[in-house]
Enzyme design. Structure first.
Site, mmCIF file in Angstrom:
data_model
loop_
_atom_site.group_PDB
_atom_site.id
_atom_site.type_symbol
_atom_site.label_atom_id
_atom_site.label_comp_id
_atom_site.label_asym_id
_atom_site.label_seq_id
_atom_site.Cartn_x
_atom_site.Cartn_y
_atom_site.Cartn_z
ATOM 1 N N CYS A 1 58.293 -45.216 -71.928
ATOM 2 C CA CYS A 1 57.189 -46.049 -71.419
ATOM 3 C C CYS A 1 56.680 -47.012 -72.487
ATOM 4 O O CYS A 1 55.861 -47.888 -72.193
ATOM 5 C CB CYS A 1 56.034 -45.179 -70.945
ATOM 6 S SG CYS A 1 56.567 -43.791 -69.939
ATOM 7 N N HIS B 1 51.610 -49.398 -63.774
ATOM 8 C CA HIS B 1 52.405 -48.998 -64.941
ATOM 9 C C HIS B 1 53.896 -49.168 -64.631
ATOM 10 O O HIS B 1 54.613 -48.193 -64.418
ATOM 11 C CB HIS B 1 52.076 -47.541 -65.286
ATOM 12 C CG HIS B 1 52.818 -46.975 -66.440
ATOM 13 N ND1 HIS B 1 53.310 -47.740 -67.479
ATOM 14 C CD2 HIS B 1 53.153 -45.682 -66.741
ATOM 15 C CE1 HIS B 1 53.921 -46.954 -68.350
ATOM 16 N NE2 HIS B 1 53.835 -45.714 -67.929
#
Lengths: 391, 391
Positions: free
Chosen positions: A83, A338
């Site tokens: 991420c 996200h």
């Protein structure tokens, strides 16, 4: 040595775009950034992405995206740091520009999660954790963070409700952000009534799954940056004043301390040192709140709040409009969304717009210095950037 | 600006290591490189890898490998550029050092293909091609290269046997290389009797599937490099005098010319320009011969041979011991092996050892300037480095 400036930013709305491919999304973001930079074309591309290999069945991603955007031939590669891939792409792209290996570099991020159904995405996201020593035993990525959230609540005496002020506020900010995946307000009742994903983390405590792409254009040297800003009709410059990256163990069982994100502290110190400022000089920040507890821990480990006190301070109104720093007016990972490998680039693009004063959502109070904080894994790979507005 | 030097190299033997994990292999290579550099520890890690996501179910790869090697905390990320990932890692690592973002950087490469059976590896390798416009229709990566090989043979009038001198020689070189996956000689009969994988490519025309890891240590500035070389008992320095990267379309159908690898030509020109030399100044080269035709085309498109003539020249003895340049004394991808994302780093490590005079296999004739050529996809992403020996 010449300084590095960001002269253009672009992003797509974040959402579930079943009808668009990853290359289409990325091309839109990249061309917005090029137009924002007065048309200057990048001579290299670094793209942050986590899951093209697992969800899109696509490697050679850098070349694919460069070609589809009409930039066939330029140096192009993908950076993977789970991420934190977008942040890591910025780190690599900064070095390319600073070193003079390339003088105009696009740093992009892309994630296309709706190529697969949720169980497959959950499995792909778990690859941020240790395949042999964690995932093998059946834990999900939310499960790992849930253990940390539970420990944090026990150690510092917080309730489910105490931690839920974060998503409440993030949804409010996102309601102003035209790029956000969840641009709507919520209520404490809705948050506390939402289903538990991995105890104590509820649906409304976690970032959603979504697609998105973002890009920023980096150039070398004040002269070039001024020339481009002028062509784009702007009189401010945004300098990348510092970048810091640090890592930790991937498996959380071998961490020194589960509620202290050491990589976040190290990366922030490095970026601030490079920029020649202290944490108190930061006016605005975008931090990586994949889960509510992550947002609070980020504030603490960057150094904005003492350990264990961020939830209390946030509930009291700190880090909000008029405070220093103001934090996550995009809506954060929680509500802006996200798109995994793109998130770090969204944060940078948003911070640039807040510094320039043209962010089209909830506006910061004319910040001069901004910080972005992007993480891969459970604070395994962290990248912090410090951006500074020049007159 | 300070120059960049390679002060240490390390690699594992290439093979099918079912009993060792990727992190174990990588740690061995990295520590060999650290020891070769007199014990200097890297302060950042860039790792080239293609298939950890698909075959090892592992992302966050940079942090994982740094931690397992005992270097927890340092900046670390993965670079993906298909089979050119190792070269792309060198490109990014060079920029980190050159820019001063980090002063001692390990550039590594890892591929662990024996995590899966051959059909899965074949599918994973195909992700180097275009998922939507090529692989979707059922073509394999060897299939794509086979089409190019057939066209090359037709255009320039070569037979199966004509092209088979390349693997014949590569196997001979590999028989001297203690790190090679296939360290044995072969015969023209064995090559021509080997089964066809994708017509006209036979088993002995293609690189094998294998595991391996390699690493090189880059440092900033002559002073630091001399200090380390002295501590390691060497009086020569190896400078990274140039790096070039270029890309092409991923899908080969939209190429301008299927038998000219434009990205190879561009990357080579860029690396040579940066080094301030011409192609005729190169004494030694390691080129990316994933298939026999790829090796020949590399010689042509780098500029060592006119288009279409490399097979004839090679058969006549060019590019072999005593010529300029001498090429692929490692045995090449064909016989040294091709641990995909690590291959570009193997090439650099081998070229460094040839320049230093301590390559433990078939030795070059005391070269002063070496070139490495690494490709991802069907010449989609190409990285060329130029290395130079200093007294």
């Amino acid at each position: 040595m010449e300084k590095v400036f960001i002269v253009g930013v672009g992003m797509t709305k974040i959402g579930r775009f079943y009808e668009q491919s990853g290359r289409e999304l990325f091309s839109q973001a990249l061309w917005k950034a090029i137009e924002d930079a007065g048309g200057v074309k990048p001579r290299a591309l670094v793209v942050g992405n986590m899951m093209s290999s697992t969800l899109m069945n696509q490697d050679s991603l850098g070349a694919l995206l460069a070609d589809y955007a009409g930039l066939r031939g330029i140096p192009a590669f993908k950076v993977e740091a789970a991420c934190g891939s977008g942040g890591a792409a910025l780190y690599a792209g900064y070095a390319l520009v600073k070193s003079g290996v390339a003088d105009v570099v696009a740093v992009g991020g892309l994630e296309k999660q709706t190529e697969a159904t949720t169980p497959y995405v959950t499995r792909a996201l778990a690859q941020a954790a240790d395949a042999d020593f964690e995932v093998f035993y059946g834990v999900t990525f939310t499960g790992l963070n849930a253990m940390i959230a539970r420990l944090y609540m026990q150690l510092f005496g917080y309730s489910d409700e105490d931690l839920s002020y974060w998503p409440l506020k993030m949804h409010e900010y996102a309601s102003y952000n035209p790029y956000a995946q969840l641009p709507r307000k919520t209520s404490m009742k809705e948050i506390l009534d939402s289903p538990v994903i991995a105890d104590p983390i509820r649906l409304f405590h976690a970032a959603p799954i979504g697609d998105g792409a973002a890009a920023v254009i980096l150039v070398r040297g004040e002269e070039k940056a001024r020339e481009i800003a002028k062509a784009a009709g702007r009189d401010t410059l945004i300098e990348v004043a510092g970048v810091g990256m640090a890592t930790d163990s991937v498996d959380i069982a071998s961490r020194n301390n589960l509620v202290v994100m050491e990589a976040t502290a190290k990366a922030a110190q490095e970026a601030l040192r490079m920029a020649g400022i202290g944490v108190k000089d930061v006016d605005y920040a975008e931090v990586h709140d994949a889960f509510h507890v992550t947002g609070y821990a980020a504030l603490e480990d960057i150094g904005f709040a003492p350990k264990g006190e961020a939830p209390r301070l946030f509930k009291e109104g700190r880090f909000q409009k008029g405070d220093k720093p103001e934090v996550n007016f995009s809506g954060g990972l929680k509500a802006r969304g996200h798109p995994v490998g793109a998130t770090g680039v969204y944060q940078v693009a948003e911070a640039v717009m807040q510094l320039r004063g043209d962010f089209p959502g909830f506006k910061a109070s004319s910040p001069e210095t901004a910080l972005t904080h992007n993480m891969g894994g459970v604070s395994t790979i962290t990248v912090v950037s410090v951006l500074r507005r020049w007159k």
